[in-house]
Every structure is written in structure tokens, then in C-alpha cells.
Motif scaffolding. Structure first.
Motif, PDB file in Angstrom:
ATOM      1  N   PRO A   1       0.845  -1.102   0.029  1.00 40.16           N
ATOM      2  CA  PRO A   1       0.035  -0.040   0.015  1.00 40.16           C
ATOM      3  C   PRO A   1       0.778   1.329  -0.034  1.00 40.16           C
ATOM      4  O   PRO A   1       0.284   2.292  -0.311  1.00 40.16           O
ATOM      5  CB  PRO A   1      -0.946  -0.183   1.254  1.00 40.16           C
ATOM      6  CG  PRO A   1       0.016  -0.896   2.249  1.00 40.16           C
ATOM      7  CD  PRO A   1       0.654  -2.146   1.447  1.00 40.16           C
ATOM      8  N   LYS A   2       2.157   1.294   0.402  1.00 35.46           N
ATOM      9  CA  LYS A   2       2.807   2.433   0.636  1.00 35.46           C
ATOM     10  C   LYS A   2       4.207   2.051  -0.510  1.00 35.46           C
ATOM     11  O   LYS A   2       4.626   1.053  -0.563  1.00 35.46           O
ATOM     12  CB  LYS A   2       3.365   2.694   1.832  1.00 35.46           C
ATOM     13  CG  LYS A   2       2.242   2.806   2.806  1.00 35.46           C
ATOM     14  CD  LYS A   2       1.563   4.206   2.459  1.00 35.46           C
ATOM     15  CE  LYS A   2       0.541   4.412   3.460  1.00 35.46           C
ATOM     16  NZ  LYS A   2      -0.561   5.491   3.139  1.00 35.46           N
ATOM     17  N   SER A   3       4.708   3.152  -0.918  1.00 35.27           N
ATOM     18  CA  SER A   3       5.801   2.974  -1.896  1.00 35.27           C
ATOM     19  C   SER A   3       7.141   2.824  -1.126  1.00 35.27           C
ATOM     20  O   SER A   3       7.266   3.537   0.058  1.00 35.27           O
ATOM     21  CB  SER A   3       5.909   4.206  -2.910  1.00 35.27           C
ATOM     22  OG  SER A   3       6.103   5.360  -2.152  1.00 35.27           O
ATOM     23  N   ALA A   4       8.234   2.710  -1.827  1.00 40.68           N
ATOM     24  CA  ALA A   4       9.476   2.633  -1.143  1.00 40.68           C
ATOM     25  C   ALA A   4       9.798   4.242  -0.858  1.00 40.68           C
ATOM     26  O   ALA A   4      10.504   4.447   0.167  1.00 40.68           O
ATOM     27  CB  ALA A   4      10.673   2.029  -2.055  1.00 40.68           C
ATOM     28  N   LYS A   5       9.418   5.011  -1.770  1.00 43.02           N
ATOM     29  CA  LYS A   5       9.714   6.416  -1.396  1.00 43.02           C
ATOM     30  C   LYS A   5       9.150   6.977   0.010  1.00 43.02           C
ATOM     31  O   LYS A   5       9.610   7.830   0.778  1.00 43.02           O
ATOM     32  CB  LYS A   5       9.182   7.301  -2.638  1.00 43.02           C
ATOM     33  CG  LYS A   5       9.378   8.790  -2.752  1.00 43.02           C
ATOM     34  CD  LYS A   5       9.128   9.540  -3.803  1.00 43.02           C
ATOM     35  CE  LYS A   5       9.335  10.920  -3.922  1.00 43.02           C
ATOM     36  NZ  LYS A   5       8.960  11.578  -5.138  1.00 43.02           N
ATOM     37  N   PHE A   6       7.534   6.678  -0.003  1.00 43.55           N
ATOM     38  CA  PHE A   6       6.924   6.727   1.245  1.00 43.55           C
ATOM     39  C   PHE A   6       7.776   6.328   2.579  1.00 43.55           C
ATOM     40  O   PHE A   6       8.090   7.241   3.462  1.00 43.55           O
ATOM     41  CB  PHE A   6       5.668   6.190   1.365  1.00 43.55           C
ATOM     42  CG  PHE A   6       4.944   6.390   2.908  1.00 43.55           C
ATOM     43  CD1 PHE A   6       4.411   7.426   2.946  1.00 43.55           C
ATOM     44  CD2 PHE A   6       5.198   5.457   3.586  1.00 43.55           C
ATOM     45  CE1 PHE A   6       3.825   7.509   4.354  1.00 43.55           C
ATOM     46  CE2 PHE A   6       4.420   5.436   4.696  1.00 43.55           C
ATOM     47  CZ  PHE A   6       3.662   6.580   5.051  1.00 43.55           C
TER      48      PHE A   6
END
Length: 158
Positions: free
Chosen positions: A127-132
Motif C-alpha cells: 500500500p505504500k511506496s519505497a519512497k514513502f
């Protein structure tokens, strides 16, 4: 109520700081693991399974116990201020302790968010990106800076 002599303020405070260091270290490392997990390990892969083990162990062996110890020692320090230092419960209304307690509540909520994210990653969700995860992995450190400065400077207490 008398305060046990062996529970000196300095001992309690030192143990509390050690527990906080362990808690913050784990909470700064876990989002970094999530970033690597998200970008390098497709759901169901062998690498995915390794990340799941690492993340679960970090939570179960380091983060959860150190948070529990941090809370127990923090409550004990509050009781020390109330009973041993004779400040009564009124000190909980001082701005510095209110700020510290707000940070502790934020960190506990962030801890819960990270634990929930581990379950989603284990279920194959991303649900969340690596960037997040990279952008948020310093939140515990920044919160700890606020808490430490609030306590050591005791803002607005003088």
C-alpha cells in the motif's frame, strides 16, 4: 507511600533512555526494511519470505519489548515525580511534560502503524511506496529530538 530507595531517579532515567534508544533504533530501521522489501521482493518470492522474517523479528524481539519497557519506566518516572519528589499530580500540567507525552502518544501510534504495515506486506500488499518509507523513516528520530529537548530544557517550567 514511601519510595523504594533502590529506585533512584538517575537509575530510572538511565534505564528509560536506554529503552528509548532501542525503541527508536528499531522504528528507524523498520521503514528502511519496508522500502527495500517493497522495491526488491515481489510477493510470494523467496526474498519476500526473508524480509517477512526480518521484519517480524525486529518487531517481536526489539521494537515491541523496548516500547513496553519505555512505557513502564516512563510511568515509573511519573510516579517518582508525584511521590518521591513530592510534586504531586499537578506537574503533569506543565507544558514540557505535556509536549513529551504528546510525542510518546505519536510514537506509539507510529509503532502501531508500522506493525500494521508489516501485516499488509506479509499478505502481499504494497500500500505504500519505497519512497514513502524512505521519507518517513526519520520521523521517530525527529520526535525523539522534540521529547529530549522538552525534558532536558523543561520548556516554560521556570
Amino acid at each position: 507511600m514511601t519510595w523504594p530507595e533502590f529506585l533512584s531517579y538517575d537509575l530510572l532515567r538511565g534505564l528509560h533512555i536506554i529503552a528509548v534508544i532501542a525503541w527508536m533504533s528499531g522504528m528507524m530501521y523498520l521503514p528502511r526494511l519496508y522500502a527495500y522489501h517493497t522495491e526488491t521482493a515481489p510477493p510470494g518470492s523467496e526474498f519476500d519470505a526473508h524480509f517477512q522474517v526480518w521484519e517480524q523479528k525486529l518487531l517481536r524481539i526489539i521494537i515491541n519489548p523496548s516500547m513496553t519497557i519505555t512505557w513502564l519506566l516512563g510511568v515509573t518516572l511519573i510516579l517518582w515525580h508525584v511521590y518521591a519528589a513530592g510534586q504531586g499530580w499537578a506537574f503533569l500540567g506543565q507544558p514540557w511534560i505535556l509536549l513529551k507525552l504528546a510525542v510518546v502518544i505519536f510514537l506509539s501510534g507510529w509503532h502501531g502503524f508500522l506493525a500494521g504495515a508489516r501485516k499488509k506486506l506479509a499478505a502481499g500488499q504494497r500500500p505504500k511506496s519505497a519512497k514513502f518509507w524512505r521519507a518517513t523513516n526519520e520521523l521517530p528520530f525527529l520526535a525523539a529530538v522534540v521529547a529530549v529537548l522538552a525534558v532536558t530544557l523543561q520548556f516554560w517550567a521556570r
